[in-house]
Enzyme design. Structure first.
Site, PDB file in Angstrom:
ATOM      1  N   TYR A  33       0.829  -1.201   0.000  1.00  0.00           N
ATOM      2  CA  TYR A  33       0.000   0.000   0.000  1.00  0.00           C
ATOM      3  C   TYR A  33       0.862   1.248   0.000  1.00  0.00           C
ATOM      4  O   TYR A  33       2.078   1.181   0.214  1.00  0.00           O
ATOM      5  CB  TYR A  33      -0.952  -0.004   1.203  1.00  0.00           C
ATOM      6  CG  TYR A  33      -0.299   0.302   2.530  1.00  0.00           C
ATOM      7  CD1 TYR A  33       0.516  -0.628   3.160  1.00  0.00           C
ATOM      8  CD2 TYR A  33      -0.489   1.539   3.166  1.00  0.00           C
ATOM      9  CE1 TYR A  33       1.113  -0.347   4.381  1.00  0.00           C
ATOM     10  CE2 TYR A  33       0.107   1.825   4.385  1.00  0.00           C
ATOM     11  CZ  TYR A  33       0.904   0.880   4.990  1.00  0.00           C
ATOM     12  OH  TYR A  33       1.509   1.160   6.190  1.00  0.00           O
ATOM     13  N   ARG A  52       8.000   3.990  -4.851  1.00  0.00           N
ATOM     14  CA  ARG A  52       8.079   3.026  -3.743  1.00  0.00           C
ATOM     15  C   ARG A  52       7.052   1.909  -3.928  1.00  0.00           C
ATOM     16  O   ARG A  52       7.330   0.743  -3.636  1.00  0.00           O
ATOM     17  CB  ARG A  52       7.884   3.739  -2.401  1.00  0.00           C
ATOM     18  CG  ARG A  52       8.123   2.805  -1.215  1.00  0.00           C
ATOM     19  CD  ARG A  52       8.110   3.538   0.108  1.00  0.00           C
ATOM     20  NE  ARG A  52       6.822   4.148   0.380  1.00  0.00           N
ATOM     21  CZ  ARG A  52       6.594   4.969   1.400  1.00  0.00           C
ATOM     22  NH1 ARG A  52       7.571   5.290   2.236  1.00  0.00           N
ATOM     23  NH2 ARG A  52       5.401   5.480   1.590  1.00  0.00           N
ATOM     24  N   ARG A 100      -7.794 -20.570  -1.226  1.00  0.00           N
ATOM     25  CA  ARG A 100      -6.669 -20.368  -0.308  1.00  0.00           C
ATOM     26  C   ARG A 100      -5.533 -21.366  -0.558  1.00  0.00           C
ATOM     27  O   ARG A 100      -5.739 -22.571  -0.445  1.00  0.00           O
ATOM     28  CB  ARG A 100      -7.171 -20.480   1.134  1.00  0.00           C
ATOM     29  CG  ARG A 100      -6.131 -20.102   2.165  1.00  0.00           C
ATOM     30  CD  ARG A 100      -6.723 -20.065   3.559  1.00  0.00           C
ATOM     31  NE  ARG A 100      -5.709 -19.691   4.544  1.00  0.00           N
ATOM     32  CZ  ARG A 100      -4.851 -20.568   5.064  1.00  0.00           C
ATOM     33  NH1 ARG A 100      -4.903 -21.831   4.738  1.00  0.00           N
ATOM     34  NH2 ARG A 100      -3.942 -20.153   5.932  1.00  0.00           N
ATOM     35  N   LYS A 149       6.573  -1.942   1.894  1.00  0.00           N
ATOM     36  CA  LYS A 149       5.380  -1.369   2.544  1.00  0.00           C
ATOM     37  C   LYS A 149       4.209  -2.331   2.388  1.00  0.00           C
ATOM     38  O   LYS A 149       3.320  -2.124   1.544  1.00  0.00           O
ATOM     39  CB  LYS A 149       5.084   0.020   1.970  1.00  0.00           C
ATOM     40  CG  LYS A 149       4.193   0.860   2.877  1.00  0.00           C
ATOM     41  CD  LYS A 149       4.219   2.313   2.449  1.00  0.00           C
ATOM     42  CE  LYS A 149       3.169   3.153   3.129  1.00  0.00           C
ATOM     43  NZ  LYS A 149       3.329   3.322   4.557  1.00  0.00           N
ATOM     44  N   GLU A 182      12.423   2.522  14.012  1.00  0.00           N
ATOM     45  CA  GLU A 182      11.550   3.588  13.493  1.00  0.00           C
ATOM     46  C   GLU A 182      10.261   3.576  14.302  1.00  0.00           C
ATOM     47  O   GLU A 182      10.103   2.775  15.222  1.00  0.00           O
ATOM     48  CB  GLU A 182      11.266   3.376  12.004  1.00  0.00           C
ATOM     49  CG  GLU A 182      10.558   2.063  11.709  1.00  0.00           C
ATOM     50  CD  GLU A 182      10.292   1.830  10.226  1.00  0.00           C
ATOM     51  OE1 GLU A 182      10.148   2.803   9.479  1.00  0.00           O
ATOM     52  OE2 GLU A 182      10.201   0.658   9.830  1.00  0.00           O
ATOM     53  N   LEU A 207      11.333   1.368   6.852  1.00  0.00           N
ATOM     54  CA  LEU A 207      10.719   1.808   5.605  1.00  0.00           C
ATOM     55  C   LEU A 207      11.414   3.093   5.154  1.00  0.00           C
ATOM     56  O   LEU A 207      11.648   3.991   5.970  1.00  0.00           O
ATOM     57  CB  LEU A 207       9.230   2.094   5.825  1.00  0.00           C
ATOM     58  CG  LEU A 207       8.481   2.464   4.553  1.00  0.00           C
ATOM     59  CD1 LEU A 207       8.260   1.232   3.676  1.00  0.00           C
ATOM     60  CD2 LEU A 207       7.148   3.114   4.871  1.00  0.00           C
TER      61      LEU A 207
HETATM   62  N1  PLP Z   1       7.858   3.844   8.730  1.00  0.00           N
HETATM   63  C1  PLP Z   1       6.732   3.110   8.786  1.00  0.00           C
HETATM   64  C2  PLP Z   1       6.766   1.784   9.441  1.00  0.00           C
HETATM   65  C3  PLP Z   1       5.535   3.607   8.229  1.00  0.00           C
HETATM   66  O1  PLP Z   1       4.415   2.861   8.277  1.00  0.00           O
HETATM   67  C4  PLP Z   1       5.541   4.895   7.631  1.00  0.00           C
HETATM   68  C5  PLP Z   1       4.326   5.449   7.042  1.00  0.00           C
HETATM   69  O2  PLP Z   1       3.267   4.865   7.082  1.00  0.00           O
HETATM   70  C6  PLP Z   1       6.743   5.619   7.604  1.00  0.00           C
HETATM   71  C7  PLP Z   1       7.884   5.057   8.153  1.00  0.00           C
HETATM   72  C8  PLP Z   1       6.801   6.980   6.966  1.00  0.00           C
HETATM   73  O3  PLP Z   1       6.744   6.857   5.572  1.00  0.00           O
HETATM   74  P1  PLP Z   1       6.192   8.071   4.672  1.00  0.00           P
HETATM   75  O4  PLP Z   1       7.013   9.261   5.044  1.00  0.00           O
HETATM   76  O5  PLP Z   1       6.437   7.624   3.289  1.00  0.00           O
HETATM   77  O6  PLP Z   1       4.760   8.237   5.016  1.00  0.00           O
END
Ligand code: PLP
Length: 287
Positions: A33, A52, A100, A149, A182, A207
């Site tokens: 997503y 991304r 499934r 993501k 993070e 991410l």
């Molecule tokens: N890290 C994680 C785990 C996230 O879920 C997100 C955003 O949803 C981010 C970092 C920040 O990413 P972005 O700046 O692209 O929204």
């Protein structure tokens, strides 16, 4: 005005929009997503979000459901039909539906595409930024590919709920060596004396935030020095400032970590400066 959702080629009223019961996103979290900020009706940093998304799909060998240009059209149309001025755009692509089975279906299976646009009032976010947020630390129990993501967000949900139960607004994940990876849905940053900004370097553990990348360009423009390396929780608690970044929060000051005040317990000048200038650094889509 009724809300409209895009699902697999159709724009449907919110209550009627749905996906198949055997969708692989539902059964296996086999999907990816993106969330983009919508500002004044336009997408913020659309290109890096689409790049991304393409990367996330490729890493999981999910064929793109349509061209990126066609997806961009769907995103714009969803914003337009919902008349969103300020808010967020959510786009999800799963490998599709089928009986499934752990192994991937043949490539003829259509991917599932869902696009939702939602207004977000800017005022509560601004009020939160004026106060600053608090975070709670938790062990990072996620898988080893947090750079993709995916919709596999249960550890993030558990962490956010644990944070919420203690009155905190965000969770920070801590790796086995005690370093902050993070936030549950954000990247984590600190500011040390001498105004050096620190954030963890891009690796499979985090991410690659689009907001993070935009802010790094902004730091260069502002002449603020940056070091990309991991930092420990104690360093964050004794830092001058801390903040998080994400598409919907842009730059959000962090004023408490596990109940301990960061700096003087108020949003710091660097975080405030970066927040106020963020949209000068970001690319706002036209058309
Ligand atoms: N890290 C994680 C785990 C996230 O879920 C997100 C955003 O949803 C981010 C970092 C920040 O990413 P972005 O700046 O692209 O929204």
């Amino acid at each position: 005005m009724s809300r409209i959702v895009y699902v697999n080629g159709r724009y449907l009223p919110y209550a009627q929009a749905g996906v198949h019961v055997e969708d692989r996103g539902f059964q296996f979290a086999d999907g990816v997503y993106e969330v983009c900020e919508v500002r004044d009706g336009s997408l913020v940093d659309e290109k890096p979000h689409m790049a991304r998304l393409e990367r996330s799909l490729a890493e999981l060998a999910i064929p793109a459901p349509m061209s990126m240009a066609a997806l961009a059209h769907v995103m714009r149309e969803t914003i337009r039909r919902n008349q969103v001025r300020n808010g967020l755009l959510y786009l999800q692509v799963t490998r599709g539906a089928g009986p499934r089975d752990f192994t991937f279906p043949t490539s003829e299976v259509e991917r599932t595409v869902v696009c939702i646009a939602r207004p977000l009032a800017p005022e509560p976010l601004e009020a939160q930024a004026t106060q600053g947020i608090s975070v709670k630390s938790l062990p990072d129990i996620r898988w080893g590919r947090s750079d993709i993501k995916t919709v596999m967000l249960l550890p993030a949900c558990l962490a956010k709920n644990a944070a919420r139960e203690e009155g905190a607004d965000e969770a920070w994940f801590i790796d086995n060596e005690g370093f902050v990876t993070e936030g549950a849905s954000s990247n984590a940053w600190i500011v040390l004396d001498g105004e050096t900004v620190i954030t963890r370097q891009i690796a499979p553990a985090i991410l690659a935030g689009v907001t993070r990348a935009t802010l790094i360009e902004g730091l260069a423009r502002e002449g603020i020095s940056l070091v990309e390396q991991p930092f420990k929780l104690v360093e964050a608690q004794s830092a001058r400032e801390a903040f998080i970044t994400s598409a919907t929060n842009t730059v959000m000051p962090v004023v408490r970590i596990d109940g301990r005040a960061v700096g003087d317990g108020r949003p710091g000048p660097i975080a405030r400066q970066l927040r106020s200038k963020f949209h000068q650094f970001a690319a706002i889509s036209v058309g």
